[in-house]
Design an enzyme around this catalytic site. Structure first.
Site, PDB file in Angstrom:
ATOM      1  N   SER A 135     -97.886   3.736 -46.605  1.00  0.00           N
ATOM      2  CA  SER A 135     -99.188   3.508 -45.989  1.00  0.00           C
ATOM      3  C   SER A 135     -99.000   2.981 -44.562  1.00  0.00           C
ATOM      4  CB  SER A 135     -99.997   2.549 -46.868  1.00  0.00           C
ATOM      5  OG  SER A 135    -101.346   2.509 -46.511  1.00  0.00           O
ATOM      6  N   ARG A 201    -113.072  -5.704 -48.879  1.00  0.00           N
ATOM      7  CA  ARG A 201    -112.053  -5.404 -49.880  1.00  0.00           C
ATOM      8  C   ARG A 201    -112.614  -4.492 -50.973  1.00  0.00           C
ATOM      9  NH1 ARG A 201    -106.613  -5.086 -50.046  1.00  0.00           N
ATOM     10  NH2 ARG A 201    -105.712  -5.812 -52.004  1.00  0.00           N
ATOM     11  N   ASP A 289    -104.107  10.960 -53.873  1.00  0.00           N
ATOM     12  CA  ASP A 289    -104.381  10.008 -52.801  1.00  0.00           C
ATOM     13  C   ASP A 289    -105.608  10.457 -51.997  1.00  0.00           C
ATOM     14  OD1 ASP A 289    -104.314   8.210 -50.677  1.00  0.00           O
ATOM     15  OD2 ASP A 289    -102.142   8.310 -50.457  1.00  0.00           O
ATOM     16  N   HIS A 318    -103.915   6.251 -54.171  1.00  0.00           N
ATOM     17  CA  HIS A 318    -103.078   5.752 -53.080  1.00  0.00           C
ATOM     18  C   HIS A 318    -102.220   4.569 -53.512  1.00  0.00           C
ATOM     19  CE1 HIS A 318    -101.825   4.915 -48.994  1.00  0.00           C
ATOM     20  NE2 HIS A 318    -102.297   3.678 -49.061  1.00  0.00           N
ATOM     21  N   ASP A 319    -102.773   3.698 -54.338  1.00  0.00           N
ATOM     22  CA  ASP A 319    -102.018   2.526 -54.803  1.00  0.00           C
ATOM     23  C   ASP A 319    -100.815   2.897 -55.664  1.00  0.00           C
ATOM     24  OD1 ASP A 319    -103.303   0.508 -53.500  1.00  0.00           O
ATOM     25  OD2 ASP A 319    -104.450  -0.215 -55.212  1.00  0.00           O
TER      26      ASP A 319
END
Length: 351
Positions: A135, A201, A289, A318-319
């Site tokens: 990332s 967040r 992702d 993505h994580d």
């Protein structure tokens, strides 16, 4: 292990032309630099992570993992502008005796790399055997490989890109709007913007995961529920969790740093910039992702001269680059057993 602190007592010029009067970098090292100085594994961490890579990347980095302190000298630096020991918005401005807060200058990905180069010289690192990042960490890693091609022997880029996309910038701007909507953000206090940070967040999580992730992990067991949903509780929990360990000002600046990423800036082109990379490179993408779509990694693979490519599916979107460490270990193991030499090699996840 405690964070080490490197202090650079000279002015540090940023890409914008602004001069920081001094520079501090928080960092961790694990293992020992060998006599040949050829065992350095340097980690560029992602957005809100920190330099304690053995803590947040377990399964890939650890005593019994692929990258371990027994065989490698592992270095991870808290990126410039972040919240864990390096110069950033909460650092004291020597000119005023007060934290910078919103007077902190804009920092680019290139500035982050330039700062890490100073630390590398300070601790006696003459070359990096493997530079790895995912990332925003991958954005730093690819910049470093362009800035100093001979310094990096092997480059591992995970769920990253050559230029931050309009999609990614839009996500970041939406988060900044949430932070700015918190009227405490302008108060210039350590907990300023906390409510806005929580909302930001929550937005970010939607780009880190995906529809299927929430559909499975946050699905209601009772069809009669009309409020207090699992998904709602999860978003609140994750927001509170970040607010407890981070600050809105670093978050604000780091999103802008990510937006700044473009390896073609003030160079002939993105393609030309990538073409100067000499490192044997492994580019890894995650099929699910949403934030850094697989075509961005395919682009890196096509334009870096000596590159291999691998992709895998992850329930976590993505994580997955932080969580799917078994898949990553298998792919990286294959890469280091492969003679790339400019060939187009597609690496597959090993079962």
């Amino acid at each position: 292990m405690n964070t080490q602190l490197y202090k650079y007592h000279q002015p540090f010029q940023l890409e914008s032309g602004y001069m920081l009067p001094e520079l501090e970098l928080g960092y961790h090292t694990y293992g020992t630099l060998n006599k040949a100085k050829d065992n350095v594994v340097w980690v560029c961490h992602a957005f809100t992570a920190n330099s304690d890579v053995l803590d947040w990347w377990k399964g890939l980095f650890g005593t019994n993992d692929y990258f371990n302190p027994r065989d490698h000298f592992i270095v991870c630096v808290n990126m410039l502008g972040s919240a864990y020991g390096s110069s950033g918005p909460l650092t004291i401005n020597p000119a005023t005796g007060q934290p910078y807060y919103l007077s902190f200058p804009q920092v680019t990905v290139r500035d982050m790399v330039k700062a890490q180069q100073l630390l590398a010289k300070h601790i006696g690192v003459d070359s990096i055997y493997a530079l790895i990042g995912g990332s925003l960490g991958g954005q730093q890693a690819v910049e470093w490989a362009i800035i100093d091609p001979d310094f990096i022997k092997n480059l591992i880029l995970i769920a990253s890109n050559a230029k931050h996309s309009p999609w990614g910038i839009a996500f970041n701007e939406s988060q900044r709007l949430a932070i700015a909507a918190d009227d405490t953000f302008d108060t210039n206090s350590p907990d300023g913007g906390a409510k806005g940070l929580k909302a930001a967040r929550s937005m970010a999580l939607l780009s880190y995961r995906g529809y299927k992730t929430y559909g499975i992990s946050q699905q209601e067991d009772n069809d009669n529920v009309t409020d207090n949903y699992k998904a709602s509780g999860y978003q609140n929990y994750q927001g509170d969790k970040l607010v407890a360990r981070f600050n809105a000002y670093s978050y604000w600046y780091l999103t802008k740093s990510m937006d700044s990423h473009n390896v073609g800036r003030n160079r002939e082109s993105i393609e030309k910039a990538l073409s100067v990379i000499k490192a044997r490179t492994l580019v890894i993408g995650i099929k699910s992702d949403l934030l850094f779509p697989i075509e961005e990694q395919q682009y890196l693979f096509r334009h870096i001269p000596e590159a291999a490519f691998a992709e895998f599916e992850s329930y976590y979107g993505h994580d997955g680059f932080l969580i799917e460490t078994e898949a990553l270990t298998n792919i990286i193991t294959s890469f280091f057993k492969t003679d790339v030499k400019g060939k187009i090699i597609q690496l597959q996840q090993i079962a």
